[in-house]
Design a protein around this motif. Sequence first.
Motif, PDB file in Angstrom:
ATOM      1  N   LEU A  73     -21.459 -23.412  -6.048  1.00 54.72           N
ATOM      2  CA  LEU A  73     -20.955 -24.527  -5.243  1.00 54.72           C
ATOM      3  C   LEU A  73     -20.701 -24.144  -3.790  1.00 54.72           C
ATOM      4  CD1 LEU A  73     -18.510 -26.233  -7.770  1.00 54.72           C
ATOM      5  CD2 LEU A  73     -20.977 -26.552  -7.470  1.00 54.72           C
ATOM      6  N   HIS A  74     -20.863 -22.880  -3.460  1.00 57.42           N
ATOM      7  CA  HIS A  74     -20.704 -22.372  -2.091  1.00 57.42           C
ATOM      8  C   HIS A  74     -19.309 -22.629  -1.533  1.00 57.42           C
ATOM      9  CE1 HIS A  74     -24.942 -21.575  -2.285  1.00 57.42           C
ATOM     10  NE2 HIS A  74     -25.142 -22.826  -2.628  1.00 57.42           N
ATOM     11  N   LEU A  75     -18.293 -22.551  -2.394  1.00 54.26           N
ATOM     12  CA  LEU A  75     -16.899 -22.688  -1.980  1.00 54.26           C
ATOM     13  C   LEU A  75     -16.341 -21.278  -1.805  1.00 54.26           C
ATOM     14  CD1 LEU A  75     -15.923 -25.593  -4.374  1.00 54.26           C
ATOM     15  CD2 LEU A  75     -16.321 -25.728  -1.897  1.00 54.26           C
ATOM     16  N   ARG A  76     -16.471 -20.761  -0.611  1.00 53.52           N
ATOM     17  CA  ARG A  76     -16.164 -19.353  -0.345  1.00 53.52           C
ATOM     18  C   ARG A  76     -14.685 -19.070  -0.117  1.00 53.52           C
ATOM     19  NH1 ARG A  76     -21.097 -17.154  -1.772  1.00 53.52           N
ATOM     20  NH2 ARG A  76     -22.705 -18.258  -0.667  1.00 53.52           N
ATOM     21  N   GLY A  77     -13.844 -20.099  -0.107  1.00 51.66           N
ATOM     22  CA  GLY A  77     -12.407 -19.877   0.071  1.00 51.66           C
ATOM     23  C   GLY A  77     -11.778 -19.160  -1.106  1.00 51.66           C
ATOM     24  N   THR A  78     -12.371 -19.311  -2.274  1.00 48.47           N
ATOM     25  CA  THR A  78     -11.888 -18.608  -3.455  1.00 48.47           C
ATOM     26  C   THR A  78     -12.361 -17.167  -3.356  1.00 48.47           C
ATOM     27  OG1 THR A  78     -12.005 -20.633  -4.754  1.00 48.47           O
ATOM     28  CG2 THR A  78     -11.922 -18.556  -5.971  1.00 48.47           C
ATOM     29  N   ARG A  79     -11.421 -16.250  -3.252  1.00 47.52           N
ATOM     30  CA  ARG A  79     -11.758 -14.828  -3.063  1.00 47.52           C
ATOM     31  C   ARG A  79     -11.624 -14.074  -4.368  1.00 47.52           C
ATOM     32  NH1 ARG A  79     -13.373 -14.498   2.370  1.00 47.52           N
ATOM     33  NH2 ARG A  79     -12.125 -16.012   3.461  1.00 47.52           N
ATOM     34  N   PHE A 109     -18.961 -19.088 -10.244  1.00 42.26           N
ATOM     35  CA  PHE A 109     -19.536 -20.428 -10.212  1.00 42.26           C
ATOM     36  C   PHE A 109     -19.121 -21.152  -8.936  1.00 42.26           C
ATOM     37  CE2 PHE A 109     -19.053 -24.990 -11.160  1.00 42.26           C
ATOM     38  CZ  PHE A 109     -20.389 -25.313 -11.382  1.00 42.26           C
ATOM     39  N   LEU A 110     -17.841 -21.090  -8.587  1.00 42.02           N
ATOM     40  CA  LEU A 110     -17.350 -21.773  -7.388  1.00 42.02           C
ATOM     41  C   LEU A 110     -17.975 -21.186  -6.127  1.00 42.02           C
ATOM     42  CD1 LEU A 110     -13.571 -22.025  -8.345  1.00 42.02           C
ATOM     43  CD2 LEU A 110     -15.233 -23.910  -8.296  1.00 42.02           C
TER      44      LEU A 110
END
Length: 164
Positions: free
Chosen positions: A33-39, A28-29
């Motif tokens: 939400l395009h939060l690519r820091g979460t790997r 989901f992130l």
Amino acid sequence: MSTFHLKVEVNGMIHEADVEPRRLLADFLRDSLHLRGTRVGCEHGVCGSCTVLMNGQPIRSCTTLAVQAHDSIIETVESLQDDGELHQLQRSFSKCHALQCGFCTAGFLMTLKPLYDDLEVTLDATSAREAISGNICRCTGYQQIVEATVDAFECRSLDGNSQS
């Protein structure tokens, strides 16, 4: 397929979306939400690369369903910068060369952030190793990560406050 109406605060912004009950928080992130820091590394919650904060506590977003985050506050690594300024943890990781490929870095930073924000907590090399023991790095051998962690906590002590 049935969906769940998710409402969650992520990095200070409220997001609402209809999600499948089986959708992982990491997906989901990253995808919604395009939060690519979460790997996503191991996809089993073992490596720590997917660590985010949920209501101030580190969790593994690759084993947490998005619906479990309903009405929660989520912080990702993108939340660490404040008006373009790096958080002290990020500055220390850079200064001490505590990253090589960078894949695991966000997980380490988000694991350490609640400890950093707690002004009662101090970390030396031994306690830093314990604090990061749930995160895996395949590149650095950990010494620089430990040095960066100690450096960040020393800088916080010198400043007399926490930069959240």
